[in-house]
Design a protein around this motif. Structure first.
Motif, PDB file in Angstrom:
ATOM      1  N   PRO A 143     -25.929   1.687 -18.104  1.00  0.00           N
ATOM      2  CA  PRO A 143     -25.772   0.236 -18.040  1.00  0.00           C
ATOM      3  C   PRO A 143     -25.121  -0.265 -19.331  1.00  0.00           C
ATOM      4  N   MET A 144     -24.347  -1.344 -19.216  1.00  0.00           N
ATOM      5  CA  MET A 144     -23.629  -1.847 -20.389  1.00  0.00           C
ATOM      6  C   MET A 144     -24.599  -2.354 -21.464  1.00  0.00           C
ATOM      7  N   SER A 145     -25.835  -2.658 -21.066  1.00  0.00           N
ATOM      8  CA  SER A 145     -26.836  -3.151 -22.019  1.00  0.00           C
ATOM      9  C   SER A 145     -27.722  -2.026 -22.535  1.00  0.00           C
ATOM     10  N   VAL A 335     -16.198  -2.579 -27.224  1.00  0.00           N
ATOM     11  CA  VAL A 335     -15.482  -3.783 -26.794  1.00  0.00           C
ATOM     12  C   VAL A 335     -15.785  -4.052 -25.318  1.00  0.00           C
ATOM     13  N   ARG A 336     -15.726  -3.029 -24.511  1.00  0.00           N
ATOM     14  CA  ARG A 336     -16.026  -3.210 -23.085  1.00  0.00           C
ATOM     15  C   ARG A 336     -17.466  -3.670 -22.875  1.00  0.00           C
ATOM     16  N   ARG A 337     -18.419  -3.033 -23.569  1.00  0.00           N
ATOM     17  CA  ARG A 337     -19.830  -3.366 -23.340  1.00  0.00           C
ATOM     18  C   ARG A 337     -20.173  -4.793 -23.744  1.00  0.00           C
ATOM     19  N   GLY A 384     -14.737  -5.535 -15.196  1.00  0.00           N
ATOM     20  CA  GLY A 384     -15.817  -4.806 -14.550  1.00  0.00           C
ATOM     21  C   GLY A 384     -15.457  -3.404 -14.123  1.00  0.00           C
ATOM     22  N   HIS A 385     -16.283  -2.926 -13.202  1.00  0.00           N
ATOM     23  CA  HIS A 385     -16.264  -1.517 -12.837  1.00  0.00           C
ATOM     24  C   HIS A 385     -15.322  -1.338 -11.648  1.00  0.00           C
ATOM     25  N   ALA A 386     -14.020  -1.429 -11.934  1.00  0.00           N
ATOM     26  CA  ALA A 386     -13.036  -1.446 -10.851  1.00  0.00           C
ATOM     27  C   ALA A 386     -13.124  -0.186  -9.996  1.00  0.00           C
ATOM     28  N   LEU A 391     -17.001  -6.039  -9.545  1.00  0.00           N
ATOM     29  CA  LEU A 391     -16.281  -6.849 -10.533  1.00  0.00           C
ATOM     30  C   LEU A 391     -17.089  -8.043 -11.015  1.00  0.00           C
ATOM     31  N   HIS A 392     -16.980  -8.302 -12.318  1.00  0.00           N
ATOM     32  CA  HIS A 392     -17.715  -9.406 -12.933  1.00  0.00           C
ATOM     33  C   HIS A 392     -16.843 -10.646 -13.062  1.00  0.00           C
ATOM     34  N   ALA A 393     -16.547 -11.265 -11.929  1.00  0.00           N
ATOM     35  CA  ALA A 393     -15.882 -12.566 -11.949  1.00  0.00           C
ATOM     36  C   ALA A 393     -16.861 -13.537 -12.615  1.00  0.00           C
ATOM     37  N   GLY A 430     -23.608  -6.027  -6.556  1.00  0.00           N
ATOM     38  CA  GLY A 430     -23.519  -4.572  -6.576  1.00  0.00           C
ATOM     39  C   GLY A 430     -24.314  -3.988  -7.717  1.00  0.00           C
ATOM     40  N   GLU A 431     -24.807  -4.863  -8.604  1.00  0.00           N
ATOM     41  CA  GLU A 431     -25.330  -4.327  -9.847  1.00  0.00           C
ATOM     42  C   GLU A 431     -26.495  -5.130 -10.437  1.00  0.00           C
ATOM     43  N   HIS A 432     -26.388  -6.449 -10.455  1.00  0.00           N
ATOM     44  CA  HIS A 432     -27.375  -7.269 -11.176  1.00  0.00           C
ATOM     45  C   HIS A 432     -28.538  -7.720 -10.310  1.00  0.00           C
ATOM     46  N   GLY A 433     -28.407  -7.622  -8.995  1.00  0.00           N
ATOM     47  CA  GLY A 433     -29.509  -7.977  -8.106  1.00  0.00           C
ATOM     48  C   GLY A 433     -29.459  -9.414  -7.613  1.00  0.00           C
TER      49      GLY A 433
HETATM   50 ZN    ZN Z   1     -21.530  -4.371 -15.003  1.00  0.00          ZN
END
Ligand code: ZN
Ligand code: LAC
Length: 475
Positions: A143-145, A335-337, A384-386, A391-393, A430-433
């Motif tokens: 996870p990015m966090s 940078v991405r995280r 995001g995770h293309a 994707l994190h719009a 897809g990821e955060h719930g």
């Molecule tokens: Zn993510």
């Protein structure tokens, strides 16, 4: 179930919880100290809600006693890890008790024979990897966090991450769980097993159940060997459409599964580099793909990144930068995280989304997203995770909009975004719930019979509805 179906936490209840976990591990009737537990990392305060009491148990036995007590008193209980979630999963919608697992932060066993680790829910995810490094092993959820989030939260939310193209998400690695039911009963599911079809797969039902079915108190994870070699590629493109169009081609044409195919638009890169006071090659690009590849040897690594870089160039990348030393790779990943945090600091009024579509539908999704942003006259940076279609719009409130405008228009924009996603065969998260943030929209994806089945499952695990109520399902 509404607020009126629950009892408020009385001084006598606080005394009972103090008797279980000790007075030092209870926060009660002190709004300043309770406030940090009213929200997660979701930017908009509308999703926040104050707890009445925070309890910090040190063991499964203490959690069991708290759950039995809360059941008998009909007080809601919301489990909480690091609070790094992005859908309000740990927000106590109806008040009551927040069950903070930060004191349960031990790595209980590193089992080198079975290649597994057993850990408590309050362990910081990256601490597991730090402990495993000397053995050449890692937990491949990424996870990015990871520097702040807790393992228990990863499991409860079935966290995804930046390496899912090759390694999948958290659930792939969870092989055993101990959990406490709403009644206070303790159950154990799975074990140090690579196969298990003994009865229904309740283990994977709990993974991703967002703290609504049970409190996770111990996790057994299967581990992966750290790859011998890796490289990170940065491929700048003229703009988002060009970068995104390359994604479905990469695996098909290179015939290599990279570890990561991450997408960053210009606004995301600039925000994160500015926030970190960092720079990366081609940081001014219109849009960029970040790719990671692994190999067993230097020659194989070269062959892999050459193949992938070649496809990127054939698909329109202006050039390809290759980093194969640890420091540069980590700087790029950093940078991405940090994009999410950087965009939040830049634009605190916002809604970060994590829709997922079939990978072949990403170009159509992006086209729809640009059209939506144009029609609604709103900025929607996206990254995001293309490689996963995830994707994190991030919808950002224009300064000119009043609070009323924002309320009304954000709701409409989210609904349009989710309908666009659904029309492409995708899902709203897809990821955060779902949490409390998206519960009113779940019907866009799921039919009534499916939602009824899910509600039925919730009722079996938690008949009184005291465990993290107000989540997932529409009110
Ligand atoms: Zn993510
Ligand atoms: C990320 C988080 C926001 O991918 O999911 O950065």
């Amino acid at each position: 179930m509404g607020a009126s179906s629950y009892n408020k936490v009385q001084a006598s209840d606080a005394a009972a919880i103090e008797a279980i976990v000790g007075p030092r591990n209870v926060i009660f009737s002190d709004s300043e100290r309770l406030e940090p537990f009213s929200h997660d990392e979701t930017a908009e305060k509308r999703y926040a809600s104050m707890p009445e009491l925070v309890a910090r148990p040190a063991s499964t036995a203490e959690i069991s006693k708290i759950m039995a007590y809360a059941s008998s008193r009909k007080i809601p209980v919301t489990p909480r890890g690091a609070g790094s979630g992005l859908s309000g999963g740990c927000v106590p919608v109806f008040g009551g008790i927040v069950l903070l697992v930060d004191r349960m932060n031990a790595i209980l066993e590193v089992d080198l024979e079975n290649l597994m680790v057993v850990a408590q829910p309050g362990v910081v995810t990256n601490a597991i990897n730090e402990a495993l490094k000397k053995h050449g092993l890692w937990f491949a959820g990424y996870p990015m966090s990871l520097e702040t989030c807790f393992l228990g939260g990863n499991v409860a939310e079935n966290a995804g991450g930046g390496k899912a193209v090759k390694y999948g998400v958290t659930s792939r690695y969870v092989v055993g769980l101990e959990a406490v039911l709403a009644s206070g009963e303790v159950i154990r599911l799975g074990g140090k097993l690579r196969k298990d079809v003994t009865g229904y797969d309740l283990l994977h039902l709990l993974v991703g159940s967002e703290g609504t079915l049970a409190v996770i108190t111990e996790v057994t994870l299967s581990l992966m060997p750290i790859p011998r070699k890796k490289a990170v590629l940065l491929a700048p493109f003229a703009g988002p459409a060009e970068a995104i169009a390359a994604v479905p081609r990469i695996i098909r044409e290179a015939r290599i599964v990279p570890t990561s195919i991450e997408y960053m638009d210009r606004a995301s890169i600039l925000a994160s580099c500015g926030y970190l006071n960092e720079s990366i090659p081609y940081g001014e690009a219109g849009a960029m793909l970040l790719l990671e590849v692994e190999a067993e040897s230097g020659d194989e690594l070269f062959a892999n990144y050459s193949a992938i870089g070649g496809v990127c160039e054939a698909a329109g990348a202006q050039r390809v930068y290759v980093a194969d030393n640890r420091t540069t790779m980590e700087r790029i990943w950093n940078v991405r995280r940090n994009i999410a945090e950087a965009l939040k600091v830049r634009s605190p009024r916002q809604s970060i989304e994590d829709v997922v579509v079939p990978t072949a539908a990403i170009p159509a999704f992006m086209e729809g997203l640009f059209a939506l942003a144009g029609e609604e006259e709103v900025e929607i940076p996206c990254y995001g995770h293309a490689g996963d279609g995830n994707l994190h719009a991030t919808v950002v409130k224009p300064l000119a909009w009043s609070e009323e405008d924002w309320d009304e228009r954000l709701h409409r924009i989210l609904e349009r975004l989710y309908r666009l996603t659904d029309s492409l065969g995708g899902r709203i998260s897809g990821e955060h719930g779902i949490g409390n943030k998206r519960k009113e929209f779940i019907g866009i994806n799921l039919d009534a019979a499916t939602i009824a089945l899910m509600r039925g499952i919730k009722g079996v695990f938690d008949p009184a509805g005291i465990l993290n109520p107000g989540k997932i399902f529409p009110d």
